[in-house]
Write an enzyme that holds these catalytic residues in place. Sequence first.
Site, PDB file in Angstrom:
ATOM      1  N   GLN A   1       0.957  -1.127   0.003  1.00  0.00           N
ATOM      2  CA  GLN A   1      -0.103  -0.143  -0.009  1.00  0.00           C
ATOM      3  C   GLN A   1       0.880   1.111   0.266  1.00  0.00           C
ATOM      4  O   GLN A   1       1.611   1.509   1.075  1.00  0.00           O
ATOM      5  CB  GLN A   1      -0.727  -0.094   1.252  1.00  0.00           C
ATOM      6  CG  GLN A   1      -1.973   1.231   1.411  1.00  0.00           C
ATOM      7  CD  GLN A   1      -2.626   1.081   2.691  1.00  0.00           C
ATOM      8  OE1 GLN A   1      -2.050   0.481   3.609  1.00  0.00           O
ATOM      9  NE2 GLN A   1      -3.499   1.837   2.799  1.00  0.00           N
ATOM     10  N   GLY A   2       0.949   1.955  -1.141  1.00  0.00           N
ATOM     11  CA  GLY A   2       1.767   3.132  -1.079  1.00  0.00           C
ATOM     12  C   GLY A   2       0.924   4.422  -0.993  1.00  0.00           C
ATOM     13  O   GLY A   2       0.533   5.168  -1.893  1.00  0.00           O
TER      14      GLY A   2
ATOM     15  N   GLU B   1      -9.929  -1.579   5.554  1.00  0.00           N
ATOM     16  CA  GLU B   1      -9.000  -1.906   6.399  1.00  0.00           C
ATOM     17  C   GLU B   1      -9.285  -2.355   7.805  1.00  0.00           C
ATOM     18  O   GLU B   1      -8.397  -2.972   8.548  1.00  0.00           O
ATOM     19  CB  GLU B   1      -7.639  -0.667   6.667  1.00  0.00           C
ATOM     20  CG  GLU B   1      -6.249  -0.707   7.149  1.00  0.00           C
ATOM     21  CD  GLU B   1      -5.559   0.260   6.895  1.00  0.00           C
ATOM     22  OE1 GLU B   1      -5.741   1.159   6.253  1.00  0.00           O
ATOM     23  OE2 GLU B   1      -4.326   0.164   7.516  1.00  0.00           O
TER      24      GLU B   1
ATOM     25  N   SER C   1       4.554  -1.148   4.183  1.00  0.00           N
ATOM     26  CA  SER C   1       4.782  -2.664   4.657  1.00  0.00           C
ATOM     27  C   SER C   1       4.941  -3.779   3.535  1.00  0.00           C
ATOM     28  O   SER C   1       4.280  -3.634   2.528  1.00  0.00           O
ATOM     29  CB  SER C   1       3.574  -3.076   5.548  1.00  0.00           C
ATOM     30  OG  SER C   1       3.344  -1.951   6.472  1.00  0.00           O
TER      31      SER C   1
ATOM     32  N   SER D   1      -3.592   7.211  13.599  1.00  0.00           N
ATOM     33  CA  SER D   1      -2.898   7.246  14.842  1.00  0.00           C
ATOM     34  C   SER D   1      -3.924   7.819  16.005  1.00  0.00           C
ATOM     35  O   SER D   1      -5.031   8.139  15.487  1.00  0.00           O
ATOM     36  CB  SER D   1      -1.810   8.561  14.970  1.00  0.00           C
ATOM     37  OG  SER D   1      -2.471   9.631  14.749  1.00  0.00           O
ATOM     38  N   ASN D   2      -3.881   7.299  17.198  1.00  0.00           N
ATOM     39  CA  ASN D   2      -4.923   7.784  18.396  1.00  0.00           C
ATOM     40  C   ASN D   2      -5.337   9.216  18.157  1.00  0.00           C
ATOM     41  O   ASN D   2      -6.561   9.550  18.110  1.00  0.00           O
ATOM     42  CB  ASN D   2      -3.994   7.729  19.764  1.00  0.00           C
ATOM     43  CG  ASN D   2      -4.239   6.218  20.174  1.00  0.00           C
ATOM     44  OD1 ASN D   2      -4.557   5.472  19.603  1.00  0.00           O
ATOM     45  ND2 ASN D   2      -3.957   6.183  21.481  1.00  0.00           N
ATOM     46  N   GLU D   3      -4.500  10.125  17.830  1.00  0.00           N
ATOM     47  CA  GLU D   3      -4.815  11.465  17.826  1.00  0.00           C
ATOM     48  C   GLU D   3      -5.880  11.735  16.578  1.00  0.00           C
ATOM     49  O   GLU D   3      -6.669  12.418  16.898  1.00  0.00           O
ATOM     50  CB  GLU D   3      -3.558  12.573  17.863  1.00  0.00           C
ATOM     51  CG  GLU D   3      -2.685  12.622  18.924  1.00  0.00           C
ATOM     52  CD  GLU D   3      -1.808  11.307  18.983  1.00  0.00           C
ATOM     53  OE1 GLU D   3      -1.723  10.437  18.155  1.00  0.00           O
ATOM     54  OE2 GLU D   3      -1.213  11.217  20.203  1.00  0.00           O
TER      55      GLU D   3
HETATM   56  C1  LIG Z   1       4.106  -0.471  11.318  1.00  0.00           C
HETATM   57  C2  LIG Z   1       3.564   0.370  10.376  1.00  0.00           C
HETATM   58  C3  LIG Z   1       3.124   0.033   9.144  1.00  0.00           C
HETATM   59  C4  LIG Z   1       2.886   0.808   8.239  1.00  0.00           C
HETATM   60  N1  LIG Z   1       2.461   0.487   6.833  1.00  0.00           N
HETATM   61  C5  LIG Z   1       2.210   1.299   5.794  1.00  0.00           C
HETATM   62  C6  LIG Z   1       1.834   1.063   4.532  1.00  0.00           C
HETATM   63  O1  LIG Z   1       1.883  -0.192   4.544  1.00  0.00           O
HETATM   64  N2  LIG Z   1       1.603   2.148   3.583  1.00  0.00           N
HETATM   65  C7  LIG Z   1       1.569   3.269   4.075  1.00  0.00           C
HETATM   66  O2  LIG Z   1       1.137   3.913   2.980  1.00  0.00           O
HETATM   67  N3  LIG Z   1       1.688   3.833   5.533  1.00  0.00           N
HETATM   68  C8  LIG Z   1       1.948   2.764   6.418  1.00  0.00           C
HETATM   69  N4  LIG Z   1       2.426   3.183   7.583  1.00  0.00           N
HETATM   70  C9  LIG Z   1       2.268   4.362   7.856  1.00  0.00           C
HETATM   71  C10 LIG Z   1       1.268   5.288   8.649  1.00  0.00           C
HETATM   72  O3  LIG Z   1      -0.005   5.105   7.800  1.00  0.00           O
HETATM   73  C11 LIG Z   1       1.465   6.415   9.071  1.00  0.00           C
HETATM   74  O4  LIG Z   1       2.611   6.250  10.103  1.00  0.00           O
HETATM   75  C12 LIG Z   1       0.422   7.341   9.887  1.00  0.00           C
HETATM   76  O5  LIG Z   1      -0.525   7.673   8.794  1.00  0.00           O
HETATM   77  C13 LIG Z   1       0.940   8.446  10.569  1.00  0.00           C
HETATM   78  O6  LIG Z   1       1.460   9.384   9.789  1.00  0.00           O
HETATM   79  P1  LIG Z   1       3.192   9.922  10.177  1.00  0.00           P
HETATM   80  O7  LIG Z   1       3.980   8.607  10.495  1.00  0.00           O
HETATM   81  O8  LIG Z   1       3.512  10.497   8.866  1.00  0.00           O
HETATM   82  O9  LIG Z   1       2.989  10.663  11.381  1.00  0.00           O
HETATM   83  P2  LIG Z   1       2.470  12.251  11.373  1.00  0.00           P
HETATM   84  O10 LIG Z   1       1.129  12.289  10.521  1.00  0.00           O
HETATM   85  O11 LIG Z   1       3.591  13.202  10.977  1.00  0.00           O
HETATM   86  O12 LIG Z   1       2.185  12.394  12.746  1.00  0.00           O
HETATM   87  C14 LIG Z   1       3.234  12.655  13.845  1.00  0.00           C
HETATM   88  C15 LIG Z   1       2.364  12.925  15.236  1.00  0.00           C
HETATM   89  O13 LIG Z   1       1.504  13.987  15.189  1.00  0.00           O
HETATM   90  C16 LIG Z   1       0.224  13.500  15.429  1.00  0.00           C
HETATM   91  N5  LIG Z   1      -0.718  14.232  14.608  1.00  0.00           N
HETATM   92  C17 LIG Z   1      -0.546  14.450  13.205  1.00  0.00           C
HETATM   93  N6  LIG Z   1      -1.736  15.238  12.843  1.00  0.00           N
HETATM   94  C18 LIG Z   1      -2.478  15.513  14.054  1.00  0.00           C
HETATM   95  C19 LIG Z   1      -3.482  16.312  13.999  1.00  0.00           C
HETATM   96  N7  LIG Z   1      -4.367  16.875  12.915  1.00  0.00           N
HETATM   97  N8  LIG Z   1      -3.943  16.468  15.140  1.00  0.00           N
HETATM   98  C20 LIG Z   1      -3.427  15.848  16.332  1.00  0.00           C
HETATM   99  N9  LIG Z   1      -2.215  15.124  16.253  1.00  0.00           N
HETATM  100  C21 LIG Z   1      -1.746  15.150  14.966  1.00  0.00           C
HETATM  101  C22 LIG Z   1       0.074  12.267  15.176  1.00  0.00           C
HETATM  102  O14 LIG Z   1      -0.842  11.425  15.711  1.00  0.00           O
HETATM  103  C23 LIG Z   1       1.306  11.762  15.456  1.00  0.00           C
HETATM  104  O15 LIG Z   1       1.418  11.427  16.924  1.00  0.00           O
HETATM  105  C24 LIG Z   1       2.730   2.229   8.688  1.00  0.00           C
HETATM  106  C25 LIG Z   1       3.081   2.847   9.691  1.00  0.00           C
HETATM  107  C26 LIG Z   1       3.791   1.894  10.784  1.00  0.00           C
HETATM  108  C27 LIG Z   1       3.925   2.259  12.122  1.00  0.00           C
END
Ligand SMILES: Cc1cc2nc3c(=O)[nH]c(=O)nc-3n(C[C@H](O)[C@H](O)[C@H](O)COP(=O)(O)OP(=O)(O)OC[C@H]3O[C@@H](n4cnc5c(N)ncnc54)[C@H](O)[C@@H]3O)c2cc1C
Length: 401
Positions: A138-139, A256, A173, A381-383
């Site tokens: 999933q990209g 999902e 992933s 994420s939780n948030e």
């Molecule tokens: C084990 C694992 C597998 C994954 N596999 C895939 C995959 O196969 N394909 C894919 O496309 N992605 C994948 N992901 C990515 C995942 O979808 C992202 O990590 C997730 O969407 C969070 O984005 P980010 O890491 O850019 O964090 P950010 O969006 O930068 O967030 C950083 C922090 O800020 C908080 N935050 C962000 N926006 C807000 C807001 N508006 N209000 C309050 N808090 C906020 C977040 O909750 C987090 O704590 C994977 C992630 C993990 C950990």
Amino acid sequence: MIQTPDSATGTDTTDDARFRADVREWLSENLNGRFRELRGLGGPGREHEAFDERLEWDRHLAAAGWTCLGWPKRYGGRAATLRQQVIFHEEYAKANAPSRVSHVGEELCGPTLLAFGTEEQKQRFLPGIRAVTELWCQGYSEPGAGSDLAAVTTTARRDGDEWVVNGQKIWTSLAHLADWCFALCRTEPGSRRHHGLSYLLIPMKQPGIEVRPIVQLTGTAEFNEVFFDNARTAADLVVGAPGDGWRVAMGTLTFERGISTVGQQIRFARELANLEAVARDNGALENPVIADRFDQAWVGLRVLRAHALRTLASAHADVDARTAAGQASVSKLLWANWHRGLGELAMDVLGAPGLIAMPGDLNEWQRLFLFSRADTIYGGSNEVQRNIISERVLGLPREAR
Ligand SMILES: Cc1cc2nc3c(=O)[nH]c(=O)nc-3n(C[C@H](O)[C@H](O)[C@H](O)COP(=O)(O)OP(=O)(O)OC[C@H]3O[C@@H](n4cnc5c(N)ncnc54)[C@H](O)[C@@H]3O)c2cc1C
């Protein structure tokens, strides 16, 4: 004790009871011989475990018609009812069968193609997903677009009868094992946010794609950076209309949080029971605070099971989108926090010996503790879940952007 009621409501109909017996019998006959050692292997944070052997198992399941159960018969499924699919996942988890290697294809890409794909796309891709001869990744996420997915900058431009893709995805992933990627790309130059995006199907094995694994806290590498440098895919491999990729991408996200989460709770219950046995052996359970946390964990499991079943029922009933989004977010919050809490409980049960580990040589509880930190991030994420509940369900003011 692991309590796993037969069926969502506690009682199977005659047909469902027969179906359950068939699944149970097939699993007990087939999860034997060379497949016996695969019991309990794989899953989030443990995808590296016996990958080739689990791939073989998935293909064995497919040959017997136990993949893609809910798909229409004309696409190789069984047209199984929702209850039958729940039963399958319950029995699969109770048998401690290995985690599937093909879940991205079966649970995300396949349902998306069924809902939004052309007949040609269905004919081309569904057989490979069902037979587990083609694996998917999933990209979506990019370095600057995670929670804020509409910030995607990877571009795709038309060049004759092909799309040419440039940019970078991250946290992808299983990209190192995938044959295909469904990717959200910006196809209208100058477009902003969720406009001008397209949902492309891109072959992974080509010179224009470089996959670089990212090592996690656990010492293994299950997700990756994926670089597109003039990568190519055919013009007709866009799902939905060009420019309408946001709608399709959101459709995938609703799949999902699907039926397989029912089996997830049975695996959670097994983990909790195993941890309780450790706590009994090493005396940690005599500590009333630890004992109370075990009680709370058992109660939490029942609560999240009830929510997951309610969410599933809603997904197949005619509930409004607002309610469905809220239920899905509550389910995600519940299971992710519960599982992360289990990792923390495991560390407290192990005590000081739990702090000793060599990189890449973790025991199952140390691995659980480290990987379950990711549970509250992936899949939203939780948030972000709390934002959805507060803004879309409770009607609180939207956050400032
Ligand atoms: C084990 C694992 C597998 C994954 N596999 C895939 C995959 O196969 N394909 C894919 O496309 N992605 C994948 N992901 C990515 C995942 O979808 C992202 O990590 C997730 O969407 C969070 O984005 P980010 O890491 O850019 O964090 P950010 O969006 O930068 O967030 C950083 C922090 O800020 C908080 N935050 C962000 N926006 C807000 C807001 N508006 N209000 C309050 N808090 C906020 C977040 O909750 C987090 O704590 C994977 C992630 C993990 C950990």
